[in-house]
Write an enzyme that holds these catalytic residues in place. Structure first.
Site, mmCIF file in Angstrom:
data_model
loop_
_atom_site.group_PDB
_atom_site.id
_atom_site.type_symbol
_atom_site.label_atom_id
_atom_site.label_comp_id
_atom_site.label_asym_id
_atom_site.label_seq_id
_atom_site.Cartn_x
_atom_site.Cartn_y
_atom_site.Cartn_z
ATOM 1 N N SER A 107 95.844 87.033 80.880
ATOM 2 C CA SER A 107 95.733 88.437 80.504
ATOM 3 C C SER A 107 94.945 88.587 79.195
ATOM 4 O O SER A 107 93.785 88.181 79.140
ATOM 5 C CB SER A 107 97.141 89.043 80.417
ATOM 6 O OG SER A 107 97.104 90.443 80.431
ATOM 7 N N ASP A 244 97.967 92.768 91.386
ATOM 8 C CA ASP A 244 97.761 92.545 89.956
ATOM 9 C C ASP A 244 97.199 93.773 89.254
ATOM 10 O O ASP A 244 96.399 94.522 89.827
ATOM 11 C CB ASP A 244 96.783 91.370 89.781
ATOM 12 C CG ASP A 244 96.970 90.596 88.510
ATOM 13 O OD1 ASP A 244 97.231 91.217 87.473
ATOM 14 O OD2 ASP A 244 96.844 89.356 88.555
ATOM 15 N N HIS A 271 100.905 90.407 88.446
ATOM 16 C CA HIS A 271 100.187 89.822 87.305
ATOM 17 C C HIS A 271 100.737 88.457 86.890
ATOM 18 O O HIS A 271 100.150 87.797 86.038
ATOM 19 C CB HIS A 271 100.286 90.799 86.128
ATOM 20 C CG HIS A 271 99.276 90.595 85.044
ATOM 21 N ND1 HIS A 271 97.941 90.338 85.271
ATOM 22 C CD2 HIS A 271 99.415 90.630 83.683
ATOM 23 C CE1 HIS A 271 97.309 90.228 84.123
ATOM 24 N NE2 HIS A 271 98.175 90.394 83.142
#
Length: 295
Positions: A107, A244, A271
């Site tokens: 991320s 996601d 995610h």
């Protein structure tokens, strides 16, 4: 598995680290250095990756980014910029002797890892980009599209509190959970290490650099390195989930922009496939690292 902890000097303060599987920089397979998401979030939610050290020969190194978790906390908005976190990778590597090293970003950690790699560091054997983004504006566009799929009453609650500036209100926090349970982690209940990470997020750091998932107002709002991805010259694995927050529209330009990049999409995950499909996820990452080392 052996676990060691310590601190790395950084900008007159310190960064806390944890090494699983032995002391880093002592031979064997190249260690895996994990750069977690955020900004302002400790590493705990990625601890399932520690099992990549099973069987011996590889160390997995986690650290809490400066300003959160077990690392030094400072009220210093001027430090909440990308360069701080890029420099922190270099400091951790140098102090712990991580050369060569596999670099893993998740991320926000993929943003930091990409910036670091575009600086052409030596000794990086490979790069894993998990739930990645290369463009904040594109991420925002997709996040707003996902938000629009939520029930109308949830969207109304989010919009009303954001307009009023009451994002600390419990009603707003509850509404954001409807988004996160669809697009962050679909496991029910959430595991303790994910809850622990989210409970410790430094909201001031997050607000300064980002803002909200679908309304990026921080200093990264115009961040975009998509046009530079062709400069990367190491093996790259890209992972993301079917549900996601980093949608295929966000991930595809990264895969297409990096020469030879491999993309694995986890069909049952949002995610955090490291939590949602942990065994399959570790198999994919371990297989990639082994292939790189065999070449």
């Amino acid at each position: 598995m052996a676990v060691t902890e310590g601190t790395v000097p950084f900008r007159g303060f310190h960064t806390w680290y944890q090494a699983v599987g032995g002391s880093p920089g002592r031979g064997g397979k190249p260690p895996l250095l994990v750069v977690n998401g955020g900004p302002g979030c400790p590493h705990d939610y990625l601890q399932d990756l520690a099992l990549l050290a099973e069987g011996g020969g590889r160390t997995v190194v986690f650290y809490d980014q400066f300003g959160c978790g077990r690392s030094a906390h400072q009220d210093a908005p001027a430090l909440w910029v990308m360069d701080t976190f890029v420099d922190e990778i270099a400091a951790v590597r140098e102090t712990l002797g991580l050369d060569p090293v596999h670099l893993y970003g998740h991320s926000f950690g993929t943003q930091v890892a990409l910036e670091y790699m575009l600086g052409k560091p030596t000794g990086v054997a490979s790069l894993v980009l998990a739930g990645p983004l290369s463009s904040a504006p594109l991420y925002q566009e997709e996040a707003r599209r996902l938000k629009a799929t939520l029930p109308a009453e949830v969207q109304e609650t989010l919009d009303r509190h954001e307009a009023a500036g009451t994002v600390d209100d419990e009603e707003y926090v509850g509404a954001t959970m409807a988004y996160y349970r669809r697009f962050l982690c679909r496991t029910d209940p959430w595991p303790h290490h994910l809850v622990r990470s989210l409970a410790q997020v430094r909201e001031d750091v997050y607000a300064t650099m980002w803002g909200s998932e679908w309304n990026i107002t921080g200093n990264l709002k115009d961040w975009d390195v998509t046009d530079r991805l062709g400069e990367l010259d190491v093996p790259v694995l890209v992972t993301s989930g079917r549900y996601d927050v980093t949608t295929p529209a966000v991930v595809r330009p990264i895969v297409e922009g990096i020469p030879g990049a491999e993309w694995v999409l986890f069909e049952k995950s949002a995610h955090l496939p490291s939590i949602e499909e942990p065994e399959h996820y570790r198999q994919v990452v371990a297989g990639f690292l082994s292939e790189v080392e065999a070449d």
